[in-house]
Motif scaffolding. Sequence first.
Motif, PDB file in Angstrom:
ATOM      1  N   ALA A   1      23.742  55.250 -25.882  1.00  9.22           N
ATOM      2  CA  ALA A   1      22.966  54.032 -26.131  1.00  9.22           C
ATOM      3  C   ALA A   1      23.796  52.807 -25.759  1.00  9.22           C
ATOM      4  O   ALA A   1      25.010  52.766 -26.005  1.00  9.22           O
ATOM      5  CB  ALA A   1      22.553  53.960 -27.595  1.00  9.22           C
ATOM      6  N   LYS A   2      23.149  51.836 -25.155  1.00 12.49           N
ATOM      7  CA  LYS A   2      23.841  50.645 -24.676  1.00 12.49           C
ATOM      8  C   LYS A   2      24.580  49.921 -25.789  1.00 12.49           C
ATOM      9  O   LYS A   2      25.666  49.363 -25.580  1.00 12.49           O
ATOM     10  CB  LYS A   2      22.828  49.706 -24.015  1.00 12.49           C
ATOM     11  CG  LYS A   2      23.440  48.493 -23.336  1.00 12.49           C
ATOM     12  CD  LYS A   2      22.358  47.683 -22.630  1.00 12.49           C
ATOM     13  CE  LYS A   2      22.970  46.492 -21.906  1.00 12.49           C
ATOM     14  NZ  LYS A   2      21.918  45.711 -21.192  1.00 12.49           N
ATOM     15  N   ASP A   3      24.030  49.937 -26.994  1.00 17.31           N
ATOM     16  CA  ASP A   3      24.635  49.215 -28.114  1.00 17.31           C
ATOM     17  C   ASP A   3      25.471  50.117 -29.020  1.00 17.31           C
ATOM     18  O   ASP A   3      25.830  49.732 -30.137  1.00 17.31           O
ATOM     19  CB  ASP A   3      23.552  48.532 -28.949  1.00 17.31           C
ATOM     20  CG  ASP A   3      22.515  49.517 -29.491  1.00 17.31           C
ATOM     21  OD1 ASP A   3      22.660  50.724 -29.227  1.00 17.31           O
ATOM     22  OD2 ASP A   3      21.577  49.066 -30.176  1.00 17.31           O
ATOM     23  N   ALA A   4      25.834  51.330 -28.545  1.00 15.00           N
ATOM     24  CA  ALA A   4      26.571  52.268 -29.391  1.00 15.00           C
ATOM     25  C   ALA A   4      28.063  51.966 -29.465  1.00 15.00           C
ATOM     26  O   ALA A   4      28.768  52.484 -30.333  1.00 15.00           O
ATOM     27  CB  ALA A   4      26.360  53.693 -28.889  1.00 15.00           C
ATOM     28  N   GLY A   5      28.546  51.153 -28.542  1.00 18.75           N
ATOM     29  CA  GLY A   5      29.971  50.844 -28.532  1.00 18.75           C
ATOM     30  C   GLY A   5      30.837  51.966 -27.999  1.00 18.75           C
ATOM     31  O   GLY A   5      32.054  51.966 -28.194  1.00 18.75           O
ATOM     32  N   ILE A   6      30.235  52.923 -27.311  1.00 18.52           N
ATOM     33  CA  ILE A   6      30.976  54.045 -26.724  1.00 18.52           C
ATOM     34  C   ILE A   6      31.188  53.764 -25.242  1.00 18.52           C
ATOM     35  O   ILE A   6      30.223  53.567 -24.502  1.00 18.52           O
ATOM     36  CB  ILE A   6      30.214  55.378 -26.905  1.00 18.52           C
ATOM     37  CG1 ILE A   6      30.006  55.665 -28.394  1.00 18.52           C
ATOM     38  CG2 ILE A   6      30.964  56.518 -26.229  1.00 18.52           C
ATOM     39  CD1 ILE A   6      29.107  56.860 -28.659  1.00 18.52           C
ATOM     40  N   THR A   7      32.447  53.732 -24.828  1.00 18.21           N
ATOM     41  CA  THR A   7      32.741  53.359 -23.449  1.00 18.21           C
ATOM     42  C   THR A   7      33.462  54.448 -22.653  1.00 18.21           C
ATOM     43  O   THR A   7      33.634  54.310 -21.444  1.00 18.21           O
ATOM     44  CB  THR A   7      33.602  52.087 -23.408  1.00 18.21           C
ATOM     45  OG1 THR A   7      34.827  52.324 -24.127  1.00 18.21           O
ATOM     46  CG2 THR A   7      32.863  50.912 -24.041  1.00 18.21           C
ATOM     47  N   ASP A   8      33.897  55.506 -23.325  1.00 20.14           N
ATOM     48  CA  ASP A   8      34.629  56.555 -22.620  1.00 20.14           C
ATOM     49  C   ASP A   8      34.508  57.874 -23.381  1.00 20.14           C
ATOM     50  O   ASP A   8      33.896  57.942 -24.453  1.00 20.14           O
ATOM     51  CB  ASP A   8      36.099  56.176 -22.419  1.00 20.14           C
ATOM     52  CG  ASP A   8      36.795  55.811 -23.728  1.00 20.14           C
ATOM     53  OD1 ASP A   8      36.351  56.262 -24.800  1.00 20.14           O
ATOM     54  OD2 ASP A   8      37.792  55.072 -23.675  1.00 20.14           O
ATOM     55  N   ALA A   9      35.126  58.908 -22.834  1.00 21.46           N
ATOM     56  CA  ALA A   9      35.033  60.235 -23.436  1.00 21.46           C
ATOM     57  C   ALA A   9      35.628  60.272 -24.836  1.00 21.46           C
ATOM     58  O   ALA A   9      35.104  60.954 -25.727  1.00 21.46           O
ATOM     59  CB  ALA A   9      35.728  61.256 -22.536  1.00 21.46           C
ATOM     60  N   ALA A  10      36.718  59.538 -25.050  1.00 17.18           N
ATOM     61  CA  ALA A  10      37.348  59.533 -26.369  1.00 17.18           C
ATOM     62  C   ALA A  10      36.403  58.996 -27.437  1.00 17.18           C
ATOM     63  O   ALA A  10      36.478  59.388 -28.607  1.00 17.18           O
ATOM     64  CB  ALA A  10      38.627  58.705 -26.335  1.00 17.18           C
ATOM     65  N   GLY A  11      35.492  58.119 -27.037  1.00 19.32           N
ATOM     66  CA  GLY A  11      34.533  57.565 -27.981  1.00 19.32           C
ATOM     67  C   GLY A  11      33.526  58.587 -28.478  1.00 19.32           C
ATOM     68  O   GLY A  11      32.801  58.338 -29.450  1.00 19.32           O
ATOM     69  N   LEU A  12      33.469  59.744 -27.832  1.00 25.27           N
ATOM     70  CA  LEU A  12      32.552  60.799 -28.244  1.00 25.27           C
ATOM     71  C   LEU A  12      33.195  61.817 -29.182  1.00 25.27           C
ATOM     72  O   LEU A  12      32.525  62.714 -29.687  1.00 25.27           O
ATOM     73  CB  LEU A  12      32.009  61.530 -27.009  1.00 25.27           C
ATOM     74  CG  LEU A  12      31.122  60.691 -26.088  1.00 25.27           C
ATOM     75  CD1 LEU A  12      30.771  61.482 -24.833  1.00 25.27           C
ATOM     76  CD2 LEU A  12      29.861  60.248 -26.807  1.00 25.27           C
TER      77      LEU A  12
END
Length: 332
Positions: free
Chosen positions: A134-145
Motif C-alpha cells: 500500500a502506498k501509505d504503508a511506509g514500506i520501502t524495501d524488503a526489510a520492511g516486510l
Amino acid sequence: MSAPRSSSSLRRRIAVAAVLGLSATTALAACGSSDDSDGDGPLRVTTLGLCNEVVYWAQEKGLFADHGVEVDLVKSTGGAAALTALQSGDIDLAFANPFSTMLAIDQGLDLKWIATAYETTTEEADAANAMVVAKDAGITDAAGLNGKTIGVNEVGGINQIVTSQWMKLTGGDPASVKFVALPFNELASAVATGKVAAAQVPAQNVDPKLGLVSLGDPYVAVGEGNGLVFAGYVATGKEAKGREKDIKAFQEALIETNAAFNDPANDDERFKIASAQCKQDAAVLATLPENIYEAKVDTDALERMGAILVDQDRLDDPPSPSDFVPSFVSTK
C-alpha cells in the motif's frame, strides 16, 4: 545403491508432498502411480486464466488444430494443484513452474518439461511482475516486510520461492514472513484492504486505483541479469513417451503463437483475446510490460533455478534438465 537421505531432506520431501496435495507415502511411491490416459483424445491442459497465457491465442486461432493436435483447457489454481491433477490422470499437461516440477521430481515423480510458456525479463524497466504494498504503508524495501504477511497465489509455489530469494538478496528475512495463498485476482485488493502487507503479483493485476506501489520485480532481482523460466507445460514420463507426436505438435503450435505475439500487427487482436479471458481492459493490457514469450526450453535457466532450490535448502541435488527435458523437445 545411493546414499540414504538425511532426516532434513526427508522432511523437505514430506513438506513438498503436502504442498502438492499428496500424502508422503503417495509422493515417495509416485513412480508406481497409475496413469489412466489411454493416449487418445484431446490433450487436457491446465490454465490459470492469466491474461498472458499463450494457449488462448493458439486455441482461438486454430493453431493446435493446424498442427494436428486437439486441446481442451482445464482451469486450475496453481502449478502444484496442476501437478496433482496430472498424477491423478485428470489432465495430460500441467501448466506449472520449474520449481514445483523439480521438487516433485526429487520426490520420485516421473515428470517431463515439454514446453515453456514464457521467461522473465531481466531489466526493472521492463518488469512484468511486482511486489506490491500500500502506498501509505511506509514500506520501502524488503526489510520492511520482515515479520509481516505476504500474499502469493500458491504456498510453496514459484512466487513464494522467488519472493523468499528476493528478500534474502535484498536485505530482508524470509524466515520471518508468513505466506498466505490467495487467488490471483484477489491479491492486489488484499493488499489495499490490509489483509496482507504485500503481495507478489503480475503487473496486469495491479490496479492503480487501489493505491498500490511496487517495491520492484522480484524475478529481475533474483535473475541477477539472466532470465528465469516463469512457467511452462509438464507431462508425466509415460505420457511424454506415449504421446510424443501430440506433445511435439503442442510445442510447435506455441512456437508459432510466439511468432504472432512478437508481431506488432497482431497486438489489437491478441489483447482483445486476453481481455476476454482475464476480464481486464484490453487497452490497459496493451500498456503493461510482459514476460518474454518463449516456447523453446532454456535449459541453462532451468539449471540456475535448480541452484536456487539448493540455496534455499529445499533440495540437496536438483534434477538435471538433461534428465527431465525429453530429447524431442525444442530447446534454445
